[in-house]
Enzyme design. Structure first.
Site, PDB file in Angstrom:
ATOM      1  N   ASP A  99       0.835  -1.187   0.000  1.00  0.00           N
ATOM      2  CA  ASP A  99       0.000   0.000   0.000  1.00  0.00           C
ATOM      3  C   ASP A  99       0.880   1.251   0.000  1.00  0.00           C
ATOM      4  O   ASP A  99       2.033   1.224   0.450  1.00  0.00           O
ATOM      5  CB  ASP A  99      -0.906   0.018   1.234  1.00  0.00           C
ATOM      6  CG  ASP A  99      -1.882  -1.149   1.254  1.00  0.00           C
ATOM      7  OD1 ASP A  99      -2.262  -1.605   0.158  1.00  0.00           O
ATOM      8  OD2 ASP A  99      -2.247  -1.598   2.354  1.00  0.00           O
ATOM      9  N   LYS A 100       0.314   2.342  -0.463  1.00  0.00           N
ATOM     10  CA  LYS A 100       1.056   3.598  -0.560  1.00  0.00           C
ATOM     11  C   LYS A 100       1.753   3.944   0.756  1.00  0.00           C
ATOM     12  O   LYS A 100       2.930   4.302   0.776  1.00  0.00           O
ATOM     13  CB  LYS A 100       0.105   4.730  -0.951  1.00  0.00           C
ATOM     14  CG  LYS A 100       0.742   6.111  -0.956  1.00  0.00           C
ATOM     15  CD  LYS A 100      -0.262   7.202  -1.258  1.00  0.00           C
ATOM     16  CE  LYS A 100       0.366   8.579  -1.151  1.00  0.00           C
ATOM     17  NZ  LYS A 100      -0.627   9.658  -1.375  1.00  0.00           N
TER      18      LYS A 100
END
Length: 301
Positions: A135-136
């Protein structure tokens, strides 16, 4: 490539047979070739799941890779932990998006890869070389394939669950028991379609964990993935009532620590090198912002 189906191949799926015959092509790449009309049976376009019949004539055309539309190489710094002719292991910082999405074609890990790895074009895909994602706002180790052969090797290892992925996680509350396995299926949240949740008809998901330390209001854990579902660790610990600290989606609305991201870090990655088969493990230390948050959790009154 032209090939006449034999009695041995009878009943096999088209996409599976062709990907086995052409190890340079992943099954996903073969399926795209079928959809685009570049792979036919007896001159007719069929579906990927077509069951082959004896004497069927397979005709395959592999067009040259199309340029990655809208994507440009960008000189984004990368923390490269390991690199050879086949793969690159990267310590991704929080805040870096892994792959492009509609309307977001710059500033991603893929843009950086196109700059740091000249001529990178795996499967003609908008996610060249990306085998798994983070995830970012999750930091840590991520492996990227530089060739189709390496990509197929890594995908095979992950399907066989022979890779090792361990995360350092700080969650809310006191987790009991101190070690265990969360075995709960994950799918789209029926009440919030952009989120994931533990649902009855979801895909199997298993997360193994072990407590590393207890603090006044938090628990530091090692979490090992046995499957790779979207947001798996975040969803599983939220399901247990112990959301990941700092998680803006599945966590608590009111932050318990001065942290602007979720406390989730891919700390260890183990895999067999596609070139030699040698098993290697790579490690990444906690980034400074997580070290600072951990110190705050230890001193929480």
């Amino acid at each position: 490539m032209s090939y006449t189906v034999t009695a041995t191949d009878k009943g096999e799926r088209l996409d599976k047979l062709v990907s086995n015959m052409r190890p340079d092509l992943s099954r996903g790449h073969v399926q795209r070739l079928i959809e685009e009309g570049n792979l036919t049976i007896n001159g007719t376009i069929v579906k990927s799941g077509y069951k082959l019949r004896e004497a069927d004539l397979i005709h395959l055309i592999v067009p040259p890779p199309a340029p990655l539309a809208h994507l440009a190489p960008e000189a984004i710094p990368l923390d490269v932990v390991y690199s050879d002719d086949d793969i690159m292991v990267i310590n991704k910082p929080a805040g870096l998006v892994v792959h492009p999405a509609p309307g977001h074609y710059s500033g991603t890990l893929v843009n950086a890869l196109l700059y740091h790895v000249p001529n990178l074009n795996i499967n003609g895909n908008i996610r060249p070389g990306i085998v798994h994602r983070l995830d970012k706002d999750t930091s840590g180790l991520l492996v990227v394939a530089k060739t189709d052969k390496a990509l197929n090797s890594l995908i095979g290892q992950m399907k066989e669950q022979s890779t090792l992925k361990e995360y350092t996680v700080l969650v809310e509350g006191n987790v009991q028991p101190p070690a265990g396995i969360i075995d709960a299926p994950i799918g789209r949240d029926p009440k919030a379609r952009k989120q994931m949740a533990v649902v009855r008809n979801g895909k199997p998901a298993r997360t193994e964990y072990k407590v590393l330390a207890y603090f006044a209001r938090h628990t530091l854990l090692m979490a090992r993935l046995h499957t790779g579902r979207t947001h798996q660790i975040r969803v599983h610990f939220a399901y247990m009532g112990h959301p990941v600290t700092g998680d803006p989606v599945y966590g608590r609305r009111k932050p318990t620590l001065n942290l602007k991201r979720q406390f989730l870090h891919a700390a260890l990655l183990g895999l067999a090198l596609p070139s030699t088969g040698e098993y290697r493990e790579f490690q990444a230390p906690l980034p400074p912002e997580l070290e600072k948050a951990l110190l705050e959790a230890q001193n929480f009154d």
